[in-house]
Design a protein around this motif. Structure first.
Motif, PDB file in Angstrom:
ATOM      1  N   UNK A  25      -9.042 -84.812 -12.243  1.00 53.97           N
ATOM      2  CA  UNK A  25      -8.668 -84.625 -10.836  1.00 53.97           C
ATOM      3  C   UNK A  25      -8.796 -83.280 -10.330  1.00 53.97           C
ATOM      4  N   UNK A  26      -9.001 -83.288  -8.873  1.00 50.43           N
ATOM      5  CA  UNK A  26      -9.311 -82.094  -8.330  1.00 50.43           C
ATOM      6  C   UNK A  26      -8.759 -82.111  -6.870  1.00 50.43           C
ATOM      7  N   UNK A  63      -9.282 -85.739  -5.377  1.00 52.00           N
ATOM      8  CA  UNK A  63     -10.270 -86.727  -5.794  1.00 52.00           C
ATOM      9  C   UNK A  63     -10.438 -86.376  -7.149  1.00 52.00           C
ATOM     10  N   UNK A  64     -11.722 -86.614  -7.582  1.00 55.00           N
ATOM     11  CA  UNK A  64     -12.162 -86.662  -9.003  1.00 55.00           C
ATOM     12  C   UNK A  64     -13.641 -85.964  -9.077  1.00 55.00           C
ATOM     13  N   UNK A  65     -13.342 -84.657 -10.187  1.00 57.77           N
ATOM     14  CA  UNK A  65     -14.662 -84.055 -10.336  1.00 57.77           C
ATOM     15  C   UNK A  65     -15.258 -84.439 -11.738  1.00 57.77           C
ATOM     16  N   UNK A  66     -16.528 -84.474 -11.488  1.00 59.90           N
ATOM     17  CA  UNK A  66     -17.299 -84.834 -12.973  1.00 59.90           C
ATOM     18  C   UNK A  66     -18.166 -83.607 -13.394  1.00 59.90           C
ATOM     19  N   UNK A  94     -22.304 -77.546  -1.719  1.00 54.19           N
ATOM     20  CA  UNK A  94     -21.477 -77.077  -2.961  1.00 54.19           C
ATOM     21  C   UNK A  94     -20.204 -76.299  -2.364  1.00 54.19           C
ATOM     22  N   UNK A  95     -19.118 -76.853  -2.836  1.00 54.71           N
ATOM     23  CA  UNK A  95     -17.845 -76.253  -2.348  1.00 54.71           C
ATOM     24  C   UNK A  95     -16.753 -76.083  -3.142  1.00 54.71           C
ATOM     25  N   UNK A  96     -15.965 -75.159  -3.159  1.00 58.77           N
ATOM     26  CA  UNK A  96     -14.886 -74.855  -4.085  1.00 58.77           C
ATOM     27  C   UNK A  96     -13.562 -75.897  -4.142  1.00 58.77           C
ATOM     28  N   UNK A  97     -13.455 -76.085  -5.438  1.00 64.46           N
ATOM     29  CA  UNK A  97     -12.544 -77.185  -5.634  1.00 64.46           C
ATOM     30  C   UNK A  97     -11.772 -76.422  -6.762  1.00 64.46           C
ATOM     31  N   UNK A  98     -10.297 -77.169  -6.935  1.00 64.05           N
ATOM     32  CA  UNK A  98      -9.449 -76.596  -8.087  1.00 64.05           C
ATOM     33  C   UNK A  98      -9.243 -77.994  -8.897  1.00 64.05           C
ATOM     34  N   UNK A  99      -9.567 -77.724 -10.104  1.00 62.85           N
ATOM     35  CA  UNK A  99      -9.191 -78.927 -11.120  1.00 62.85           C
ATOM     36  C   UNK A  99      -7.680 -78.974 -11.532  1.00 62.85           C
ATOM     37  N   UNK A 100      -7.247 -80.135 -11.900  1.00 66.99           N
ATOM     38  CA  UNK A 100      -5.910 -80.365 -12.326  1.00 66.99           C
ATOM     39  C   UNK A 100      -5.271 -79.388 -13.210  1.00 66.99           C
TER      40      UNK A 100
END
Length: 177
Positions: A25-26, A63-66, A94-100
């Motif tokens: 999850x992200x 959302x979900x990151x793969x 291409x953007x920054x995300x934070x994983x769970x």
């Protein structure tokens, strides 16, 4: 080389269509999940467009990151471009995300092009439900897309109250028909 991540906020969450090594999850800041894309292919036609999700400016999106193996990077990008850029309503970013687990990574994702003629902007719950309820595209009925997305969000423990309201209104409309 940096790890290659893909961020999914709609059908990619439950139907990625590519091989991956890790799924998490992200959270993405600065964009929100929105039924803001008039679908002319996957969930509607030009004569009877449906609505599908896009990442629109403002808010945040869970959302979900793969994580995709480096060896599969180009194949995955090619696949995603064929899937997401059919009518070029999305912009590849291409953007920054934070994983769970707290890791911060960059991920390939597709955001709405607000200048594209398929951009629907903000629609009311009732308007969205009526549009979705009558639309069918090459990937199937538009109501199934919305229901699947809501169901998968719930399985992940992600609440999207607006989308849940749209799904409930679609169910009500189907009960009336």
């Amino acid at each position: 080389m940096d790890e290659f991540w893909v961020f999914g906020y709609g059908s990619l969450m439950w139907n990625p269509g590519f091989s991956y090594e890790e799924r998490a999850q992200a959270l993405m800041l600065g964009y929100r999940r929105s039924l803001c894309v008039r679908s002319w292919v996957h969930r509607g036609t030009q004569e009877c467009p449906g609505l599908v999700l896009g990442l629109d400016h403002g808010g945040s999106c869970r959302g979900v990151a793969f994580r995709v193996a480096e060896a599969n990077r180009e194949e995955t990008i090619d696949y995603l471009r064929q899937r997401e850029l059919v009518t070029h309503v999305y912009l590849e970013r291409t953007l920054p995300i934070r994983l769970s687990d707290g890791r911060k990574v960059r991920a390939l994702t597709y955001v709405i092009d607000r200048g594209h003629h398929q951009y629907a902007g903000s629609v009311s719950v009732g308007e969205a439900a009526e549009i979705v309820n009558r639309a069918v595209g090459v990937s199937g009925p538009n109501p199934v897309y919305v229901a699947n997305t809501v169901a998968h969000l719930r399985e992940l423990g992600i609440r999207d109250h607006w989308l849940e309201q749209v799904a409930a209104e679609i169910e009500r409309l189907e009960g009336v028909a």
